[in-house]
Write a protein that holds these residues in place. Structure first.
Motif, mmCIF file in Angstrom:
data_model
loop_
_atom_site.group_PDB
_atom_site.id
_atom_site.type_symbol
_atom_site.label_atom_id
_atom_site.label_comp_id
_atom_site.label_asym_id
_atom_site.label_seq_id
_atom_site.Cartn_x
_atom_site.Cartn_y
_atom_site.Cartn_z
ATOM 1 N N UNK A 187 38.878 54.765 59.783
ATOM 2 C CA UNK A 187 39.772 55.868 59.398
ATOM 3 C C UNK A 187 39.460 57.129 60.195
ATOM 4 N N UNK A 188 38.186 57.361 60.487
ATOM 5 C CA UNK A 188 37.814 58.476 61.356
ATOM 6 C C UNK A 188 38.362 58.245 62.772
ATOM 7 N N UNK A 189 38.360 56.995 63.222
ATOM 8 C CA UNK A 189 38.904 56.683 64.541
ATOM 9 C C UNK A 189 40.386 57.047 64.635
ATOM 10 N N UNK A 190 41.118 56.865 63.549
ATOM 11 C CA UNK A 190 42.521 57.280 63.543
ATOM 12 C C UNK A 190 42.632 58.800 63.565
ATOM 13 N N UNK A 191 41.713 59.493 62.912
ATOM 14 C CA UNK A 191 41.800 60.949 62.806
ATOM 15 C C UNK A 191 41.489 61.655 64.128
ATOM 16 N N UNK A 192 40.532 61.149 64.875
ATOM 17 C CA UNK A 192 40.060 61.866 66.056
ATOM 18 C C UNK A 192 40.887 61.567 67.298
ATOM 19 N N UNK A 193 41.257 62.597 68.054
ATOM 20 C CA UNK A 193 41.999 62.367 69.304
ATOM 21 C C UNK A 193 41.138 61.698 70.379
ATOM 22 N N UNK A 194 39.825 61.651 70.183
ATOM 23 C CA UNK A 194 38.966 60.980 71.152
ATOM 24 C C UNK A 194 39.088 59.457 71.077
ATOM 25 N N UNK A 195 39.414 58.945 69.909
ATOM 26 C CA UNK A 195 39.501 57.498 69.716
ATOM 27 C C UNK A 195 40.917 57.024 69.444
ATOM 28 N N UNK A 245 37.883 68.449 64.518
ATOM 29 C CA UNK A 245 37.307 69.767 64.263
ATOM 30 C C UNK A 245 37.250 70.079 62.781
ATOM 31 N N UNK A 246 36.504 71.120 62.444
ATOM 32 C CA UNK A 246 36.420 71.534 61.044
ATOM 33 C C UNK A 246 37.766 72.074 60.570
ATOM 34 N N UNK A 247 38.526 72.691 61.449
ATOM 35 C CA UNK A 247 39.854 73.178 61.050
ATOM 36 C C UNK A 247 40.760 72.012 60.657
ATOM 37 N N UNK A 248 40.672 70.916 61.414
ATOM 38 C CA UNK A 248 41.463 69.734 61.073
ATOM 39 C C UNK A 248 40.940 69.081 59.791
ATOM 40 N N UNK A 249 39.635 69.128 59.588
ATOM 41 C CA UNK A 249 39.058 68.603 58.353
ATOM 42 C C UNK A 249 39.600 69.354 57.145
ATOM 43 N N UNK A 250 39.668 70.667 57.258
ATOM 44 C CA UNK A 250 40.213 71.481 56.163
ATOM 45 C C UNK A 250 41.647 71.073 55.864
ATOM 46 N N UNK A 251 42.437 70.904 56.914
ATOM 47 C CA UNK A 251 43.841 70.506 56.704
ATOM 48 C C UNK A 251 43.926 69.122 56.061
ATOM 49 N N UNK A 252 43.102 68.205 56.504
ATOM 50 C CA UNK A 252 43.047 66.870 55.921
ATOM 51 C C UNK A 252 42.629 66.943 54.447
ATOM 52 N N UNK A 253 41.633 67.765 54.160
ATOM 53 C CA UNK A 253 41.194 67.932 52.781
ATOM 54 C C UNK A 253 42.281 68.485 51.886
ATOM 55 N N UNK A 254 43.043 69.427 52.391
ATOM 56 C CA UNK A 254 44.146 69.991 51.606
ATOM 57 C C UNK A 254 45.199 68.937 51.306
ATOM 58 N N UNK A 255 45.485 68.088 52.283
ATOM 59 C CA UNK A 255 46.466 67.020 52.083
ATOM 60 C C UNK A 255 45.944 65.998 51.066
ATOM 61 N N UNK A 256 44.679 65.652 51.164
ATOM 62 C CA UNK A 256 44.091 64.713 50.203
ATOM 63 C C UNK A 256 44.116 65.284 48.791
ATOM 64 N N UNK A 257 43.745 66.535 48.667
ATOM 65 C CA UNK A 257 43.724 67.156 47.336
ATOM 66 C C UNK A 257 45.108 67.152 46.715
ATOM 67 N N UNK A 258 46.117 67.420 47.515
ATOM 68 C CA UNK A 258 47.492 67.441 47.011
ATOM 69 C C UNK A 258 47.945 66.067 46.536
ATOM 70 N N UNK A 259 47.300 65.010 47.035
ATOM 71 C CA UNK A 259 47.691 63.643 46.698
ATOM 72 C C UNK A 259 46.807 63.025 45.621
#
Length: 367
Positions: A187-195, A245-259
């Motif tokens: 799942x981290x591999x999907x999140x990161x633009x490096x992978x 990045x941590x900024x993307x982590x924050x955005x991901x966390x906000x989306x998870x919390x909403x769900x």
């Protein structure tokens, strides 16, 4: 005397916790064909007597090919479920500590040797090796066999496997599920633009890269009982330029919390061998703090949290709601007892151990 913040109770998604100390999932590489063995009974039973608030079962593969190594625990069929049931029955006979499980898929970091034998990737077709899968055909390290790029059917198969494992976890009476979206696994591999170099709806923009992890979360949340928490472990950053990045982590966390996510556990790294990690006491706490400031759900900090006053300060200052212990509690399985004695708090202990209470701390233990 004011009760230390580290030992104040809290509730996460309906699950009552006695204090703010949680035991992080730690792979033991001691399973046989995905089935827990006597080692897991010894290991988990020991930690279940530690006085922490929550015990998390190690990364548990939702499919055989999702294991980090051939010796990983799984929860994908009746045999793996029965083996876990035997272990849990014995642990619960002597401990009432809530138990969570981390469900995951290793993606391109699967098919490896156990760490004490080097941990290198094992090639498909060889002993204990198989073809790995990932969002893109990019290997983790130079010389690794590239993963097969997942198509939509493959992604649906993995999503459904997460949900099926959550149903098995519920049947086992497990109190909470943690979805593993950290440390360079699938799942981290999907999140990161490096992978993730996909050009379809699951690659490119942040929204697209979050899409599959969100689909997995929704599937697990829908399969696990609504009155039990589903949480997510994330890497707050890849520690590599151009990565997650941590900024993307924050955005991901906000989306998870909403769900409906009940808590987020903030670690870091693991995706790319080029990572430059500033390792030191509490080095990941600033990442947890950034998420804590942006989402209302509980946040767990982890990473070289070894000192009792350090852990208390993390909670008292609002950097995180809970601290997770991993290697530190392997080294000292009674860390919560010692922290309680140091901070002037009470901690749960089994009646068989009450006579170990130090004379200097006559009010340390509760049953």
């Amino acid at each position: 005397m004011t009760e230390p913040k580290l030992f104040t109770p809290m509730t996460v998604g309906g699950l009552a916790l006695r204090n703010r100390i949680v035991i992080a999932p730690m792979c033991q590489y001691s399973a046989v064909d995905g089935c827990m063995t006597d080692w897991h009974l010894i290991h988990l039973g020991n930690l279940a007597l530690s006085g922490a608030a929550l015990l998390t079962i190690e990364a548990t593969a939702v499919l055989p090919e999702g294991r980090i190594s051939y010796a990983d625990v799984g929860l994908w069929d009746d045999a793996t479920e029965a083996a876990m049931a035997r272990t849990l029955a014995s642990v619960r006979r002597w401990s009432d500590m809530p138990i969570a499980i981390q469900l995951g898929h290793a993606g391109r970091k699967a098919s490896t040797e156990v760490p004490w034998k080097g941990g290198a990737q094992l090639a498909p077709g060889g002993p204990n090796g198989w073809q790995t899968e990932g969002p893109s055909a990019l290997p983790f390290a130079e010389g690794d066999v590239p993963p097969a790029e997942l198509d939509r059917d493959g992604m649906a198969r993995i999503r459904d496997a997460f949900a099926a494992s959550a149903i098995r976890a519920a049947r086992l009476g497990i109190d909470a599920v943690q979805i593993h979206a950290a440390h360079g696994y699938l799942l981290h591999q999907f999140l990161s633009p490096l992978s993730n170099r996909r050009t379809d709806d699951y690659g490119g923009s942040l929204e697209n890269r979050m899409r599959f992890p969100i689909e997995v979360f929704d599937a697990v949340r829908g399969a696990f009982p609504a009155d039990r928490p589903v949480t997510v472990r994330v890497s707050g950053t890849d520690w590599v330029d151009g990565g997650w990045t941590i900024e993307e982590t924050v955005r991901f966390g906000q989306e998870l919390e909403a769900r409906g996510c009940s808590a987020i556990h903030v670690s870091s790294g693991g995706l790319d061998p080029r990572q430059q990690i500033p390792v030191g006491p509490g080095y990941q706490v600033p990442l947890a703090r950034a998420v804590m400031q942006a989402v209302p759900m509980p946040v767990v900090a982890v990473g070289m949290i070894t000192d009792y006053d350090q852990a208390e300060a993390i909670i008292a200052s609002g950097d995180a709601d809970m601290v997770a212990l991993a290697r530190g509690i392997l080294f000292d399985p009674r860390w919560p007892w010692h922290a309680a004695a140091h901070l002037g708090a009470k901690v749960s202990a089994p009646p068989q151990y009450l006579r170990s209470q130090p004379r200097d701390y006559p009010d340390l233990f509760t049953i």
